[in-house]
Design a protein around this motif. Structure first.
Motif, PDB file in Angstrom:
ATOM      1  N   PRO A 111      -8.808 -29.806  13.043  1.00 32.78           N
ATOM      2  CA  PRO A 111      -7.385 -29.509  12.694  1.00 32.78           C
ATOM      3  C   PRO A 111      -7.066 -28.051  12.479  1.00 32.78           C
ATOM      4  O   PRO A 111      -7.681 -27.267  12.067  1.00 32.78           O
ATOM      5  N   GLN A 112      -5.712 -27.673  13.011  1.00 31.79           N
ATOM      6  CA  GLN A 112      -5.451 -26.651  12.959  1.00 31.79           C
ATOM      7  C   GLN A 112      -4.835 -26.179  11.456  1.00 31.79           C
ATOM      8  O   GLN A 112      -4.102 -27.057  11.098  1.00 31.79           O
ATOM      9  N   ALA A 113      -4.998 -24.816  11.231  1.00 34.04           N
ATOM     10  CA  ALA A 113      -4.570 -24.534   9.875  1.00 34.04           C
ATOM     11  C   ALA A 113      -3.092 -24.423   9.783  1.00 34.04           C
ATOM     12  O   ALA A 113      -2.635 -24.140  10.728  1.00 34.04           O
ATOM     13  N   ALA A 114      -2.330 -24.566   8.652  1.00 37.40           N
ATOM     14  CA  ALA A 114      -0.794 -24.436   8.900  1.00 37.40           C
ATOM     15  C   ALA A 114      -0.119 -23.023   8.826  1.00 37.40           C
ATOM     16  O   ALA A 114      -1.477 -21.978   8.401  1.00 37.40           O
ATOM     17  N   PRO A 115       0.592 -22.576   9.184  1.00 34.19           N
ATOM     18  CA  PRO A 115       0.849 -21.271   9.442  1.00 34.19           C
ATOM     19  C   PRO A 115       1.074 -20.620   8.194  1.00 34.19           C
ATOM     20  O   PRO A 115       1.677 -21.270   7.066  1.00 34.19           O
ATOM     21  N   ARG A 116       0.807 -19.579   8.178  1.00 36.71           N
ATOM     22  CA  ARG A 116       1.024 -18.732   6.660  1.00 36.71           C
ATOM     23  C   ARG A 116       2.560 -18.358   6.523  1.00 36.71           C
ATOM     24  O   ARG A 116       3.326 -18.240   7.778  1.00 36.71           O
ATOM     25  N   HIS A 117       2.858 -18.309   5.351  1.00 34.39           N
ATOM     26  CA  HIS A 117       4.232 -18.284   4.990  1.00 34.39           C
ATOM     27  C   HIS A 117       4.467 -16.517   5.080  1.00 34.39           C
ATOM     28  O   HIS A 117       3.755 -15.958   4.659  1.00 34.39           O
ATOM     29  N   THR A 118       5.674 -16.422   5.718  1.00 32.58           N
ATOM     30  CA  THR A 118       5.871 -14.761   5.933  1.00 32.58           C
ATOM     31  C   THR A 118       6.338 -14.407   4.395  1.00 32.58           C
ATOM     32  O   THR A 118       7.122 -14.849   3.746  1.00 32.58           O
ATOM     33  N   VAL A 119       5.706 -13.139   4.280  1.00 35.49           N
ATOM     34  CA  VAL A 119       6.107 -12.652   2.719  1.00 35.49           C
ATOM     35  C   VAL A 119       7.129 -11.298   3.141  1.00 35.49           C
ATOM     36  O   VAL A 119       6.602 -10.422   4.087  1.00 35.49           O
ATOM     37  N   THR A 120       8.064 -11.184   2.274  1.00 34.66           N
ATOM     38  CA  THR A 120       8.993  -9.994   2.444  1.00 34.66           C
ATOM     39  C   THR A 120       8.608  -9.047   1.249  1.00 34.66           C
ATOM     40  O   THR A 120       8.561  -9.535   0.076  1.00 34.66           O
ATOM     41  N   VAL A 121       8.265  -7.855   1.494  1.00 33.04           N
ATOM     42  CA  VAL A 121       7.698  -7.017   0.680  1.00 33.04           C
ATOM     43  C   VAL A 121       9.030  -6.262   0.232  1.00 33.04           C
ATOM     44  O   VAL A 121       9.625  -5.709   0.849  1.00 33.04           O
ATOM     45  N   PRO A 122       9.222  -6.201  -1.197  1.00 34.89           N
ATOM     46  CA  PRO A 122      10.471  -5.548  -1.767  1.00 34.89           C
ATOM     47  C   PRO A 122       9.987  -4.253  -1.664  1.00 34.89           C
ATOM     48  O   PRO A 122       9.175  -3.452  -1.638  1.00 34.89           O
ATOM     49  N   PRO A 123      11.188  -3.344  -1.399  1.00 33.88           N
ATOM     50  CA  PRO A 123      11.047  -1.806  -1.017  1.00 33.88           C
ATOM     51  C   PRO A 123      10.689  -1.281  -2.500  1.00 33.88           C
ATOM     52  O   PRO A 123      11.052  -1.763  -3.483  1.00 33.88           O
ATOM     53  N   PRO A 124       9.775  -0.072  -2.464  1.00 35.81           N
ATOM     54  CA  PRO A 124       9.447   0.777  -3.624  1.00 35.81           C
ATOM     55  C   PRO A 124      10.683   1.066  -4.374  1.00 35.81           C
ATOM     56  O   PRO A 124      11.702   1.446  -3.771  1.00 35.81           O
ATOM     57  N   PRO A 125      10.474   1.113  -5.745  1.00 35.96           N
ATOM     58  CA  PRO A 125      11.767   1.667  -6.506  1.00 35.96           C
ATOM     59  C   PRO A 125      11.874   3.144  -6.227  1.00 35.96           C
ATOM     60  O   PRO A 125      10.837   3.758  -5.866  1.00 35.96           O
ATOM     61  N   ASP A 126      13.112   3.388  -6.406  1.00 35.60           N
ATOM     62  CA  ASP A 126      13.421   4.927  -6.083  1.00 35.60           C
ATOM     63  C   ASP A 126      12.813   5.827  -7.003  1.00 35.60           C
ATOM     64  O   ASP A 126      12.677   7.019  -6.696  1.00 35.60           O
ATOM     65  N   THR A 127      12.760   5.481  -8.492  1.00 35.35           N
ATOM     66  CA  THR A 127      12.164   6.282  -9.282  1.00 35.35           C
ATOM     67  C   THR A 127      10.676   6.638  -9.006  1.00 35.35           C
ATOM     68  O   THR A 127       9.814   5.788  -8.843  1.00 35.35           O
ATOM     69  N   SER A 128      10.127   7.615  -9.268  1.00 36.91           N
ATOM     70  CA  SER A 128       8.694   8.042  -9.110  1.00 36.91           C
ATOM     71  C   SER A 128       8.207   7.600 -10.259  1.00 36.91           C
ATOM     72  O   SER A 128       8.400   7.433 -11.232  1.00 36.91           O
ATOM     73  N   GLY A 129       6.779   7.502 -10.056  1.00 36.55           N
ATOM     74  CA  GLY A 129       5.998   7.180 -11.059  1.00 36.55           C
ATOM     75  C   GLY A 129       5.595   8.419 -12.252  1.00 36.55           C
ATOM     76  O   GLY A 129       5.246   7.995 -13.310  1.00 36.55           O
ATOM     77  N   ALA A 130       5.974   9.572 -11.682  1.00 39.56           N
ATOM     78  CA  ALA A 130       5.926  10.656 -12.561  1.00 39.56           C
ATOM     79  C   ALA A 130       7.006  10.604 -13.472  1.00 39.56           C
ATOM     80  O   ALA A 130       6.959  11.057 -14.740  1.00 39.56           O
ATOM     81  N   GLU A 131       8.427  10.333 -13.210  1.00 36.02           N
ATOM     82  CA  GLU A 131       9.346  10.163 -14.363  1.00 36.02           C
ATOM     83  C   GLU A 131       8.860   8.942 -15.241  1.00 36.02           C
ATOM     84  O   GLU A 131       9.191   9.174 -16.454  1.00 36.02           O
ATOM     85  N   THR A 132       8.590   7.541 -14.933  1.00 33.66           N
ATOM     86  CA  THR A 132       8.153   6.649 -15.974  1.00 33.66           C
ATOM     87  C   THR A 132       7.124   7.183 -16.657  1.00 33.66           C
ATOM     88  O   THR A 132       7.319   7.007 -17.972  1.00 33.66           O
ATOM     89  N   GLU A 133       6.263   7.697 -16.305  1.00 34.92           N
ATOM     90  CA  GLU A 133       5.130   8.446 -17.022  1.00 34.92           C
ATOM     91  C   GLU A 133       5.416   9.505 -18.071  1.00 34.92           C
ATOM     92  O   GLU A 133       5.039   9.198 -19.368  1.00 34.92           O
ATOM     93  N   SER A 134       6.284  10.256 -17.603  1.00 41.48           N
ATOM     94  CA  SER A 134       6.951  11.213 -18.746  1.00 41.48           C
ATOM     95  C   SER A 134       7.984  10.678 -19.861  1.00 41.48           C
ATOM     96  O   SER A 134       7.716  11.018 -20.829  1.00 41.48           O
ATOM     97  N   SER A 135       8.442   9.589 -19.600  1.00 44.33           N
ATOM     98  CA  SER A 135       9.454   8.836 -20.400  1.00 44.33           C
ATOM     99  C   SER A 135       8.404   8.319 -21.224  1.00 44.33           C
ATOM    100  O   SER A 135       8.914   7.959 -22.431  1.00 44.33           O
TER     101      SER A 135
END
Length: 178
Positions: A27-51
């Motif tokens: 039997p054929q496997a069911a098709p996989r669900h398409t996943v939409t990846v959210p865009p990365p946040p505008d803030t960078s990791g450096a700003e979060t780390e400094s806060s």
């Protein structure tokens, strides 16, 4: 012998059955669900780390204003008894076993409202032998017990009670009472 017969039926035409199972369409496997990846946040990791690393003065002041004092309730009760000099009420031991059984420390007194095993057996035995004189009230008074607990003790714990079951027929031998 039964194992041989079972083995014969189990191995009968084994190759054909295996080949038939392998050649079946899978039997054929069911098709996989398409996943939409959210865009990365505008803030960078450096700003979060400094806060996170910065000190927040209002929160620090609130934290310094908190004062926690913890005490152990059991330790507090024992320390109160030690300071007042009043220990829990105790009564002298009425009965004990002769000698030093099982290398235990010899008891001289017990807390009020408690019994040793020897005292409990003595009280139960005396009540069983003389129920008119050794009433629950008297036992409770003698051993500094609660009347309700004494009545329950006498009702549910009956030591050394011998019951002779009568024989079913008259032909069986009877024990003579001496």
């Amino acid at each position: 012998m039964g194992a041989r017969v079972v083995r014969m039926f189990r191995n009968f035409n084994l190759e054909n059955r295996v080949f038939r199972e392998i050649s079946k369409e899978k039997p054929q496997a069911a098709p996989r669900h398409t996943v939409t990846v959210p865009p990365p946040p505008d803030t960078s990791g450096a700003e979060t780390e400094s806060s996170v690393q910065q000190k927040n003065d209002p929160l620090l002041k609130l934290l310094k204003s908190v004062y926690v004092e913890s005490t152990d309730p059991a330790a507090a009760e024992t320390s109160k008894e030690e300071t007042t000099g009043v220990e829990s009420e105790r009564r002298p031991l009425k009965f004990s076993l002769p000698g030093d059984p099982f290398s235990l420390v010899e008891l001289t007194d017990v807390p009020k409202g408690k019994l040793t095993i020897v005292e409990a057996l003595k009280a139960l035995n005396s009540h069983q032998r003389q129920p008119e004189t050794m009433t629950p009230d008297r036992i409770a008074k003698d051993y500094s017990l609660d009347l309700k607990d004494t009545k329950a003790l006498l009702q549910f714990f009956v030591p050394f009670q011998v019951e002779i079951i009568p024989p079913k027929t008259k032909d069986t031998k009877k024990l003579k009472a001496s």
